[in-house]
Structures are given as C-alpha cells and as structure tokens.
Design a protein around this motif. Structure first.
Motif, PDB file in Angstrom:
ATOM      1  N   ARG A   1       4.310  16.193 -16.993  1.00 17.26           N
ATOM      2  CA  ARG A   1       3.994  15.994 -18.406  1.00 17.26           C
ATOM      3  C   ARG A   1       3.123  17.137 -18.914  1.00 17.26           C
ATOM      4  NH1 ARG A   1       0.125  11.345 -20.333  1.00 17.26           N
ATOM      5  NH2 ARG A   1      -1.321  13.047 -20.097  1.00 17.26           N
ATOM      6  N   THR A   2       2.152  17.582 -18.121  1.00 19.80           N
ATOM      7  CA  THR A   2       1.293  18.704 -18.510  1.00 19.80           C
ATOM      8  C   THR A   2       2.134  19.970 -18.680  1.00 19.80           C
ATOM      9  OG1 THR A   2      -0.550  17.711 -17.276  1.00 19.80           O
ATOM     10  CG2 THR A   2      -0.748  20.022 -17.889  1.00 19.80           C
ATOM     11  N   GLU A   3       3.041  20.209 -17.729  1.00 14.61           N
ATOM     12  CA  GLU A   3       3.920  21.386 -17.835  1.00 14.61           C
ATOM     13  C   GLU A   3       4.814  21.282 -19.063  1.00 14.61           C
ATOM     14  OE1 GLU A   3       6.101  21.702 -14.193  1.00 14.61           O
ATOM     15  OE2 GLU A   3       4.350  22.347 -13.039  1.00 14.61           O
ATOM     16  N   LEU A   4       5.345  20.065 -19.298  1.00 14.66           N
ATOM     17  CA  LEU A   4       6.214  19.884 -20.464  1.00 14.66           C
ATOM     18  C   LEU A   4       5.434  20.071 -21.761  1.00 14.66           C
ATOM     19  CD1 LEU A   4       8.487  16.886 -19.368  1.00 14.66           C
ATOM     20  CD2 LEU A   4       9.119  19.296 -19.609  1.00 14.66           C
ATOM     21  N   GLN A   5       4.182  19.562 -21.774  1.00 14.84           N
ATOM     22  CA  GLN A   5       3.363  19.749 -22.977  1.00 14.84           C
ATOM     23  C   GLN A   5       3.072  21.237 -23.194  1.00 14.84           C
ATOM     24  OE1 GLN A   5      -0.014  17.167 -22.341  1.00 14.84           O
ATOM     25  NE2 GLN A   5       0.938  15.491 -23.474  1.00 14.84           N
ATOM     26  N   ALA A   6       2.773  21.932 -22.091  1.00 11.61           N
ATOM     27  CA  ALA A   6       2.553  23.380 -22.218  1.00 11.61           C
ATOM     28  C   ALA A   6       3.838  24.063 -22.699  1.00 11.61           C
ATOM     29  CB  ALA A   6       2.105  23.955 -20.880  1.00 11.61           C
ATOM     30  N   GLY A   7       4.979  23.655 -22.133  1.00 10.69           N
ATOM     31  CA  GLY A   7       6.267  24.223 -22.577  1.00 10.69           C
ATOM     32  C   GLY A   7       6.544  23.888 -24.029  1.00 10.69           C
ATOM     33  N   LEU A   8       6.202  22.638 -24.423  1.00 14.81           N
ATOM     34  CA  LEU A   8       6.401  22.227 -25.814  1.00 14.81           C
ATOM     35  C   LEU A   8       5.507  23.057 -26.739  1.00 14.81           C
ATOM     36  CD1 LEU A   8       7.758  20.264 -27.789  1.00 14.81           C
ATOM     37  CD2 LEU A   8       5.881  18.665 -27.349  1.00 14.81           C
ATOM     38  N   SER A   9       4.246  23.236 -26.318  1.00 15.62           N
ATOM     39  CA  SER A   9       3.335  24.066 -27.122  1.00 15.62           C
ATOM     40  C   SER A   9       3.876  25.488 -27.239  1.00 15.62           C
ATOM     41  CB  SER A   9       1.941  24.095 -26.486  1.00 15.62           C
ATOM     42  OG  SER A   9       1.374  22.819 -26.495  1.00 15.62           O
TER      43      SER A   9
ATOM     44  N   ARG B   1       0.830  -1.199   0.000  1.00 21.81           N
ATOM     45  CA  ARG B   1       0.000   0.000   0.000  1.00 21.81           C
ATOM     46  C   ARG B   1       0.871   1.258   0.000  1.00 21.81           C
ATOM     47  NH1 ARG B   1      -5.013  -1.052   4.062  1.00 21.81           N
ATOM     48  NH2 ARG B   1      -6.102  -2.451   2.651  1.00 21.81           N
ATOM     49  N   ARG B   2       1.900   1.262   0.786  1.00 20.14           N
ATOM     50  CA  ARG B   2       2.807   2.394   0.843  1.00 20.14           C
ATOM     51  C   ARG B   2       3.466   2.610  -0.523  1.00 20.14           C
ATOM     52  NH1 ARG B   2       7.849   3.299   1.210  1.00 20.14           N
ATOM     53  NH2 ARG B   2       8.429   1.143   1.505  1.00 20.14           N
ATOM     54  N   GLU B   3       3.912   1.554  -1.149  1.00 21.03           N
ATOM     55  CA  GLU B   3       4.520   1.644  -2.478  1.00 21.03           C
ATOM     56  C   GLU B   3       3.490   2.122  -3.502  1.00 21.03           C
ATOM     57  OE1 GLU B   3       6.339  -2.019  -3.711  1.00 21.03           O
ATOM     58  OE2 GLU B   3       7.797  -1.970  -2.085  1.00 21.03           O
ATOM     59  N   ASN B   4       2.253   1.601  -3.340  1.00 20.52           N
ATOM     60  CA  ASN B   4       1.184   2.013  -4.250  1.00 20.52           C
ATOM     61  C   ASN B   4       0.920   3.514  -4.101  1.00 20.52           C
ATOM     62  OD1 ASN B   4      -0.893   1.873  -6.088  1.00 20.52           O
ATOM     63  ND2 ASN B   4      -2.362   0.955  -4.696  1.00 20.52           N
ATOM     64  N   GLU B   5       0.882   4.016  -2.882  1.00 19.06           N
ATOM     65  CA  GLU B   5       0.675   5.447  -2.639  1.00 19.06           C
ATOM     66  C   GLU B   5       1.831   6.260  -3.232  1.00 19.06           C
ATOM     67  OE1 GLU B   5      -1.707   7.530  -1.354  1.00 19.06           O
ATOM     68  OE2 GLU B   5      -2.900   5.702  -1.495  1.00 19.06           O
ATOM     69  N   GLU B   6       3.031   5.787  -3.043  1.00 19.32           N
ATOM     70  CA  GLU B   6       4.186   6.496  -3.608  1.00 19.32           C
ATOM     71  C   GLU B   6       4.125   6.495  -5.121  1.00 19.32           C
ATOM     72  OE1 GLU B   6       7.952   5.102  -2.147  1.00 19.32           O
ATOM     73  OE2 GLU B   6       7.384   5.495  -0.066  1.00 19.32           O
ATOM     74  N   LEU B   7       3.717   5.351  -5.682  1.00 20.33           N
ATOM     75  CA  LEU B   7       3.609   5.272  -7.138  1.00 20.33           C
ATOM     76  C   LEU B   7       2.497   6.187  -7.642  1.00 20.33           C
ATOM     77  CD1 LEU B   7       4.206   1.475  -7.805  1.00 20.33           C
ATOM     78  CD2 LEU B   7       5.717   3.360  -8.378  1.00 20.33           C
ATOM     79  N   ARG B   8       1.397   6.271  -6.884  1.00 19.89           N
ATOM     80  CA  ARG B   8       0.320   7.180  -7.281  1.00 19.89           C
ATOM     81  C   ARG B   8       0.802   8.628  -7.213  1.00 19.89           C
ATOM     82  NH1 ARG B   8      -5.076   4.720  -4.557  1.00 19.89           N
ATOM     83  NH2 ARG B   8      -5.251   3.018  -6.033  1.00 19.89           N
ATOM     84  N   LYS B   9       1.502   8.965  -6.132  1.00 20.03           N
ATOM     85  CA  LYS B   9       2.042  10.323  -6.013  1.00 20.03           C
ATOM     86  C   LYS B   9       3.016  10.609  -7.159  1.00 20.03           C
ATOM     87  CE  LYS B   9       1.640  10.886  -1.031  1.00 20.03           C
ATOM     88  NZ  LYS B   9       2.379  11.000   0.223  1.00 20.03           N
ATOM     89  N   GLN B  10       3.851   9.645  -7.438  1.00 21.24           N
ATOM     90  CA  GLN B  10       4.825   9.808  -8.534  1.00 21.24           C
ATOM     91  C   GLN B  10       4.089   9.928  -9.863  1.00 21.24           C
ATOM     92  OE1 GLN B  10       7.804   6.725  -8.624  1.00 21.24           O
ATOM     93  NE2 GLN B  10       9.132   7.946  -9.971  1.00 21.24           N
ATOM     94  N   LEU B  11       3.001   9.125 -10.025  1.00 29.08           N
ATOM     95  CA  LEU B  11       2.200   9.194 -11.243  1.00 29.08           C
ATOM     96  C   LEU B  11       1.568  10.585 -11.366  1.00 29.08           C
ATOM     97  CD1 LEU B  11       0.960   7.782 -13.726  1.00 29.08           C
ATOM     98  CD2 LEU B  11      -0.923   7.070 -12.231  1.00 29.08           C
ATOM     99  N   GLU B  12       1.028  11.097 -10.282  1.00 24.81           N
ATOM    100  CA  GLU B  12       0.439  12.435 -10.303  1.00 24.81           C
ATOM    101  C   GLU B  12       1.517  13.488 -10.623  1.00 24.81           C
ATOM    102  OE1 GLU B  12      -2.716  13.598 -10.082  1.00 24.81           O
ATOM    103  OE2 GLU B  12      -3.253  11.473 -10.222  1.00 24.81           O
ATOM    104  N   GLU B  13       2.660  13.319  -9.986  1.00 21.84           N
ATOM    105  CA  GLU B  13       3.771  14.246 -10.248  1.00 21.84           C
ATOM    106  C   GLU B  13       4.191  14.164 -11.710  1.00 21.84           C
ATOM    107  OE1 GLU B  13       6.595  17.157  -9.580  1.00 21.84           O
ATOM    108  OE2 GLU B  13       4.956  16.541  -8.266  1.00 21.84           O
ATOM    109  N   ASN B  14       4.280  12.923 -12.231  1.00 21.49           N
ATOM    110  CA  ASN B  14       4.660  12.745 -13.631  1.00 21.49           C
ATOM    111  C   ASN B  14       3.612  13.354 -14.560  1.00 21.49           C
ATOM    112  OD1 ASN B  14       7.039  11.475 -13.007  1.00 21.49           O
ATOM    113  ND2 ASN B  14       6.256   9.400 -13.259  1.00 21.49           N
ATOM    114  N   ARG B  15       2.303  13.187 -14.195  1.00 22.11           N
ATOM    115  CA  ARG B  15       1.249  13.794 -15.009  1.00 22.11           C
ATOM    116  C   ARG B  15       1.361  15.330 -14.972  1.00 22.11           C
ATOM    117  NH1 ARG B  15      -3.800  10.026 -13.181  1.00 22.11           N
ATOM    118  NH2 ARG B  15      -3.303   8.256 -14.544  1.00 22.11           N
ATOM    119  N   ARG B  16       1.630  15.879 -13.800  1.00 19.95           N
ATOM    120  CA  ARG B  16       1.775  17.321 -13.672  1.00 19.95           C
ATOM    121  C   ARG B  16       2.977  17.801 -14.498  1.00 19.95           C
ATOM    122  NH1 ARG B  16       4.757  20.705 -11.097  1.00 19.95           N
ATOM    123  NH2 ARG B  16       5.829  19.140  -9.882  1.00 19.95           N
TER     124      ARG B  16
END
Length: 191
Positions: free
Chosen positions: A39-47, A22-37
C-alpha cells in the motif's frame, strides 16, 4: 473450540488448534505487513503518477499555447509570403516594362545617332556644295568633283552632286545708252 469444557476435556486438540491459530495469526500479520508495504509503494506510485499527470497537464497547456503561437506565426508567415509573391510578380512586371523601355530607349538612341550622322553628312554636303558653288559660280566652270570636298569623309559620297547656289535671282541685263551723259536709265517693262 466451542467452549471452555472442550479445552478441558481435549487439551491436546485445544493446543493444536491454538498453535494453528498462532500460525495463521503470524501469516496474517506477515500478510498485513506485506499489504502495508505494498500500500505504501502504491501510494508512492499514485503520488508519482499524480505528479506526472500534473506535469503532463502543464506540458499539454504549454504545448497548446506554443501550438497556438506557432499557428499564428505560420499564418503571419503565410501572409508575408503571399505579400512577397505579390511584390515579386509586381517587380517582374515592372522589370519587363523597364526592359521594354530600355530597348525602346536604345532604339531611340540608335535612331538619334543615325539622324545626327545623316544631318552632319547633309550639312557637310550643303557646305561643300555652297563652298564649291561659290568657287565655281561662273557659268563657264564645271561642277566640282564631290570627292575633292574637305567635309566629306573618306569613302563618303553626297546623295546628289552639289549644285551651284544662286544667291539672288538673275536680273535682266540693261543695255547702257551709247551716250554717257544720260545718267537716267530706263526701267525694264516687266519685273
């Protein structure tokens, strides 16, 4: 946990493993959210980067067109400058000729004034010599003094003293006969 029996036989270990998962899953979710954020910033920067690149491409095209226009204008100005320099050298040449012509004209006018003065002086001398010659046409009178001439200016002297002008060639004198009754005179032997 390898099997259901291992959870059954070791519940504590299974709980620890589940908590860890569960702890690893939470960390992975946080990392996934961070990666999505990210990725969104990078896409905005790319645009933004693509928009800037398009702007730069458009600006480059505009600048290339402006450079081509300025090069054409520069070539046109260079041709005009060359034409102006040619015209200036031609005008300088014409001005030099004009200066020579003005100088020549001034010299000609000076010569003309000198000739007119000389002609006027000679005419005055001629008139003075004629009028003086007519006054003093008799051979017993002396030659008139040139300073007495009304036509000569003060301080002017004629080039040569005026000579009496002979209006006609002197004729030989005829000896009249003693007798007045003979009106026919004999002609001289030579003419």
């Amino acid at each position: 946990m390898d099997s259901v029996w291992s959870v059954w036989w070791h519940p504590r270990r299974a709980l620890d493993e589940m908590v860890e998962m569960r702890r690893e899953n939470e960390e992975l979710r946080k990392q996934l959210e961070e990666n999505r954020r990210v990725r969104t910033e990078l896409q905005a920067g790319l645009s933004e980067s693509r928009r800037v690149q398009e702007d730069l491409t458009e600006l480059r095209r505009t600048l290339e067109g402006e450079v081509a226009r300025l090069q054409g204008l520069n070539a046109d100005q260079a041709q005009r400058l060359k034409d102006w320099e040619d015209a200036q050298s031609e005008m300088e040449r014409v001005a030099a000729k004009m200066e020579k012509m003005v100088s020549l004209r001034e010299r000609m006018q000076e010569m003309r004034r000198e000739y007119e003065e000389r002609i006027a002086k000679l005419e005055r001398q001629l008139w003075s010599s004629r009028s003086g010659g007519l006054k003093y046409a008799a051979p017993h009178n002396d030659i008139p003094d040139p300073s007495e001439s009304e036509l000569l200016g003060p301080g002017e002297t004629p080039f040569a003293p005026p000579l009496p002008i002979q209006m006609a060639k002197p004729r030989p004198k005829l000896n009249p006969p003693a007798d007045d009754s003979d009106w026919l005179l004999s002609l001289p032997d030579t003419f």
